[in-house]
Design a protein around this motif. Structure first.
Motif, PDB file in Angstrom:
ATOM      1  N   THR A  68      53.765  67.601  69.597  1.00 37.74           N
ATOM      2  CA  THR A  68      52.416  67.632  70.172  1.00 37.74           C
ATOM      3  C   THR A  68      52.346  67.037  71.578  1.00 37.74           C
ATOM      4  O   THR A  68      51.257  66.816  72.092  1.00 37.74           O
ATOM      5  CB  THR A  68      51.449  66.849  69.267  1.00 37.74           C
ATOM      6  N   ALA A  69      53.501  66.790  72.198  1.00 35.63           N
ATOM      7  CA  ALA A  69      53.499  66.176  73.524  1.00 35.63           C
ATOM      8  C   ALA A  69      54.478  66.904  74.429  1.00 35.63           C
ATOM      9  O   ALA A  69      55.425  67.538  73.952  1.00 35.63           O
ATOM     10  CB  ALA A  69      53.881  64.695  73.420  1.00 35.63           C
ATOM     11  N   PRO A  70      54.272  66.807  75.736  1.00 39.96           N
ATOM     12  CA  PRO A  70      55.248  67.413  76.641  1.00 39.96           C
ATOM     13  C   PRO A  70      56.603  66.705  76.531  1.00 39.96           C
ATOM     14  O   PRO A  70      56.661  65.513  76.217  1.00 39.96           O
ATOM     15  CB  PRO A  70      54.655  67.189  78.034  1.00 39.96           C
ATOM     16  N   ARG A  71      57.668  67.446  76.756  1.00 41.74           N
ATOM     17  CA  ARG A  71      59.009  66.840  76.753  1.00 41.74           C
ATOM     18  C   ARG A  71      59.112  65.903  77.949  1.00 41.74           C
ATOM     19  O   ARG A  71      58.722  66.234  79.066  1.00 41.74           O
ATOM     20  CB  ARG A  71      60.069  67.922  76.823  1.00 41.74           C
ATOM     21  N   VAL A  72      59.665  64.713  77.703  1.00 39.66           N
ATOM     22  CA  VAL A  72      59.757  63.671  78.729  1.00 39.66           C
ATOM     23  C   VAL A  72      61.221  63.290  78.936  1.00 39.66           C
ATOM     24  O   VAL A  72      61.963  63.116  77.967  1.00 39.66           O
ATOM     25  CB  VAL A  72      58.934  62.423  78.315  1.00 39.66           C
ATOM     26  N   LEU A  73      61.608  63.164  80.202  1.00 41.38           N
ATOM     27  CA  LEU A  73      62.948  62.709  80.557  1.00 41.38           C
ATOM     28  C   LEU A  73      62.870  61.261  80.999  1.00 41.38           C
ATOM     29  O   LEU A  73      62.004  60.910  81.809  1.00 41.38           O
ATOM     30  CB  LEU A  73      63.520  63.547  81.708  1.00 41.38           C
ATOM     31  N   TRP A  74      63.753  60.420  80.492  1.00 44.64           N
ATOM     32  CA  TRP A  74      63.940  59.070  81.015  1.00 44.64           C
ATOM     33  C   TRP A  74      65.044  59.198  82.045  1.00 44.64           C
ATOM     34  O   TRP A  74      66.140  59.692  81.725  1.00 44.64           O
ATOM     35  CB  TRP A  74      64.354  58.116  79.916  1.00 44.64           C
TER      36      TRP A  74
END
Length: 137
Positions: A37-43
């Protein structure tokens, strides 16, 4: 949606800490957060030119061509950000030997945070050094 892997070198809008702007610059992916339910996030960790003043935990990139970088560069392990994957573009991949050194730097930063949480001094100050494995070259 672009596919990314840990240790990819990407170009992203990296936030500044001392002013309310972002600049598209290279960074290294160290983690990927995916939720339905969330955008993919890159660290990501900042990559900076090797001509800049060094910081504790900086790691020289040994193969610029593999990393997709035009000039000698460093991974600045002290500068981490989270970026939506849609804003990133893959330009290369960090060499395996460099990955091991960056991993060691990250473990040391996290260990310092843990010590601080336990009531021991953990801040890294100008002039401090992290105990990293020897770099190539």
């Amino acid at each position: 949606m672009p596919d990314f892997e840990i240790w990819d070198v990407v170009k992203v809008p990296f936030p500044y800490t001392n002013r309310p702007v972002q600049q598209r610059r290279p960074a290294v992916v160290i983690a990927i957060y995916e939720a339905p339910t969330a955008p993919r996030v890159l660290w990501v960790l900042m990559v900076t030119s090797a001509v800049n003043r060094g910081w504790p935990g900086d790691v020289a990139i040994s193969d610029l061509k593999m990393a997709g970088l035009p000039v000698p560069s460093l991974v600045r392990s002290a500068k981490i950000a989270t970026i939506e994957a849609l804003d990133a573009e893959c330009i290369g991949h960090l060499p395996a030997a460099d990955c091991a050194i960056v991993s060691a730097a990250l473990r040391q930063w996290l260990a310092k945070a843990t010590l601080t949480r336990l009531g021991r001094p953990g801040a890294v100050r100008d002039g401090d050094q992290l105990d990293l494995p020897d770099q190539l070259g």
